[in-house]
Write an enzyme that holds these catalytic residues in place. Structure first.
Site, mmCIF file in Angstrom:
data_model
loop_
_atom_site.group_PDB
_atom_site.id
_atom_site.type_symbol
_atom_site.label_atom_id
_atom_site.label_comp_id
_atom_site.label_asym_id
_atom_site.label_seq_id
_atom_site.Cartn_x
_atom_site.Cartn_y
_atom_site.Cartn_z
ATOM 1 N N GLU A 180 -4.387 0.501 -6.341
ATOM 2 C CA GLU A 180 -4.956 1.737 -6.913
ATOM 3 C C GLU A 180 -5.483 2.667 -5.825
ATOM 4 O OE1 GLU A 180 -4.101 2.172 -9.744
ATOM 5 O OE2 GLU A 180 -3.659 0.113 -10.300
ATOM 6 N N THR A 219 4.192 3.287 -7.700
ATOM 7 C CA THR A 219 4.332 2.887 -6.305
ATOM 8 C C THR A 219 5.761 2.460 -5.997
ATOM 9 O OG1 THR A 219 2.032 2.157 -6.228
ATOM 10 C CG2 THR A 219 3.502 1.280 -4.554
ATOM 11 N N GLY A 230 2.281 -4.322 -11.906
ATOM 12 C CA GLY A 230 2.016 -5.545 -12.645
ATOM 13 C C GLY A 230 2.689 -5.525 -13.999
#
Length: 654
Positions: free
Chosen positions: A407, A124, A163
């Site tokens: 997601e 992303t 993350g």
């Protein structure tokens, strides 16, 4: 009833013995017990999560003879409220295994599995998320040096959100556009080192950090990554599906679409871990509290009653409890489908990918919305105390809200599912379909003949109703688009204009899948009649709650008459009454310890008010009787008030 619930626990958690042993090990280890997270800063929560995660992986597991891929990890995922390395373990390592060559796996996997390197999956970007073809990070091949040069050409190309990337990772599995001699070859995965392994400082050309405070996931260092002329060896291109020879020749070795399979795998696992389990925790807290909290009179001549005795409260809580079970059953079937698909991929067969992608995308979107909404419903059902962080519910609600976005943003996911459904609906005109879309080619009479509310509690009737609604919703959206195109509207504009109908079709498809697979799962269970009865009632409640929440569709498409909708509502209320006596026992079967729940309202002993008082006294604001930092501002005015009251200051005569 006790025996029934013990067996219910067995079926829900799969192994009583394993859970019991794992629970005792974790509960008796003081290094694994939670501190009060609500009274900690974000930095403290991040450090505490790091400590507990590494302790579990490097001390607890070896000591007990457990492995990171063993069944015990299922319990640790339940037991650790906040933990780090979610992406390292759940995406980074599986991607190495899926898309690396044997040589690359031999190099990177042992290091990652033993936490000697920490990695993340960087896809992303600041300016692009679900639209993967729009990703802007570029990996240009330098033939002279046999290296790839990684660049973020503008600020929107910066990687954003992964993350473990902000402060933990020293490597990233970077998704970037491969460019050779000015020609683009699409998105590929590259292994890129971003931090020095000795000092942990960013390497030259690397700007990396944490993106800051978020609504939830306080213990996760979601990061940004800006790369400028960062060079990596040619061998760092994950090359199972394609490779670049030293002279710049590009060789395609497999279906590049399999690179998208990593997101499918994450979505499959997400449902169980980030939707089912958190909602089960929220339901446990709310149902237990509702059985303790007394307020108001149903019968004016009698005492106050537990709020769980009110039908309105049952209507808030029990459908959410039912959602936990039905989402669990459907998720198990999706996991099995993904497992079967993985075996076929090893044989070179990728024909199941379109269905699996559509189903995982649709289920992630539909169930995350149901879960997030359900968690907020049960939080509100706990009144003022549900607003307190001491209830444990705000933490769950905020965490589940995130599932609606990460997601794959849900609208995008629903439209991807709908695209597959529209194609299947066209195919159904010529061929008989199989799999999750078989009902689109079922032209048998599906009219509902229910005459009593009891008829509408029958599993077979509920399955047929959901199949018919889904089929009609898909056909309705497809026909609308087809007519627009016939009348001259470009296909892409027709798709955009019909997006809300397409999303509704996707939701209807997923609902029929959840109801259908749950009914099949329950019918095939080898268990006592009393257990099967409870599970069947929960399944019927879930299906009826969906019908009553979407009765407009069921009437519009001719699935039900207006009178039958009234029966459906009556059937749902009847099930609430039947399930009320077992409500606490059902949520107790989820087997969450007090340490896992971290809730004053949901503790097993029911001492709600004592626990709330003790929790409040531990708040940092109460460390001293006087909060000196704020009192310095109040002091001059309060001293003036003192003087007035004692007859010494201004307006003392007043």
């Amino acid at each position: 009833m006790k025996k029934v619930l013990i067996y219910l626990l067995f079926q829900f958690l799969l192994s009583v013995e394993f859970i019991s042993v794992s629970e005792n090990v974790v509960a008796n280890d003081t290094s694994m017990q939670h501190r009060n997270l609500n009274h900690m800063t974000r930095e403290e929560r991040f450090s505490e999560a790091m400590r507990r995660t590494l302790y579990a992986l490097k001390v607890l597991l070896p000591r007990e003879g457990w492995t990171p891929v063993g069944p015990e990890m299922k319990y640790l995922a339940r037991a650790i409220k906040e933990f780090t390395f979610i992406i390292h373990a759940g995406v980074f390592i599986p991607c190495i295994m899926s898309y690396g060559t044997n040589e690359q796996i031999a190099k990177w996997f042992p290091l990652a599995a033993d936490f000697r390197i920490i990695g993340t999956y960087a896809q992303t970007e600041l300016g692009h998320g679900s639209f993967l073809r729009g990703l802007e990070t570029i990996a240009t091949y330098d033939r002279a040096n046999q290296e790839f040069i990684i660049n973020c050409p503008k600020i929107t190309a910066m990687k954003w959100w992964p993350g473990d990337m902000g402060k933990s990772a020293n490597h990233v599995l970077l998704m970037a556009e491969l460019v050779i001699d000015g020609k683009k070859y699409g998105m590929h995965g590259f292994m890129v080192q971003i931090r020095d392994l000795t000092t942990h400082e960013p390497l030259p050309g690397v700007t990396v950090g944490d993106i800051g405070a978020k609504l939830s996931f306080e213990s996760v260092d979601n990061g940004f990554l800006y790369l400028q002329n960062v060079r990596i060896p040619r061998e760092n291109l994950l090359s199972k599906l394609s490779e670049v020879h030293p002279d710049g020749t590009y060789i395609k070795k497999g279906n590049q679409r399999l690179m998208y399979g990593s997101m499918v795998r994450v979505r499959v696992n997400l449902i169980a871990h980030e939707i089912v389990m958190p909602l089960a925790k929220a339901c446990t807290i709310a149902v237990r509290y509702s059985a303790v909290r007394r307020q108001g009179l149903i019968n004016p001549s009698k005492e106050e009653v537990p709020v769980l005795d009110y039908v309105a409260q049952q209507h808030k809580l029990l459908p959410q409890v039912a959602t936990v079970f039905m989402a669990h059953f459907a998720a198990k079937q999706l996991v099995k489908m993904h497992h079967d698909y993985s075996l076929e991929v090893e044989k070179g067969n990728t024909s199941q990918l379109p269905e699996l992608h559509a189903l995982s995308a649709g289920m992630k979107a539909c169930l995350s919305e149901q879960g997030a909404a359900g968690a907020e419903i049960v939080r509100r059902a706990c009144g003022g105390h549900g607003y307190s962080c001491g209830s444990g519910l705000p933490f769950i609600v905020n965490r589940m809200l995130a599932t609606c976005t990460y997601e794959g943003e849900n609208t995008v996911m629903q439209l991807q599912c709908a695209r597959y459904l529209i194609k299947c609906a066209d195919q159904a005109k010529k061929d008989k379909l199989t799999g999750s879309v078989w009902y689109l080619s079922d032209f048998s009479n599906m009219s509902c003949t229910a005459q009593t509310f009891g008829d509408l509690q029958e599993p077979s009737v509920l399955v047929k109703l959901h199949e018919r609604r889904a089929k009609c919703a898909v056909q309705h959206a497809g026909k609308k688009m087809q007519n627009m195109v016939k009348n001259g509207t470009p296909a892409h504009d027709a798709w955009n204009m019909m997006a809300t109908l397409l999303i509704n079709a996707a939701r209807a498809h997923i609902m029929q899948y959840v109801v259908g697979t749950s009914v099949t799962y329950i019918s095939e269970l080898s268990c006592s009649a009393s257990l099967k009865k409870i599970l069947t009632q929960l399944c019927a409640l879930y299906a009826l709650h969906n019908i009553n929440s979407n009765c407009g569709d069921f009437v519009k498409f001719g699935c039900l008459t207006s009178a039958q909708c009234d029966l459906a509502q009556e059937a749902e209320f009847n099930l609430l009454k039947q399930l009320r006596p077992d409500a606490v026992g059902i949520v107790d079967s989820f087997d969450f310890t007090d340490d896992i729940l971290q809730s004053c309202l949901g503790a097993y002993d029911g001492n709600v008010y004592e626990r709330l008082f003790e929790w409040a006294k531990q708040a940092p604001m109460n460390k001293t009787e006087v909060h000196q930092d704020s009192y310095q501002y109040l002091q001059p005015y309060l001293h003036e008030g003192r003087d007035v009251l004692e007859g010494r200051g201004r307006n003392s005569k007043l």
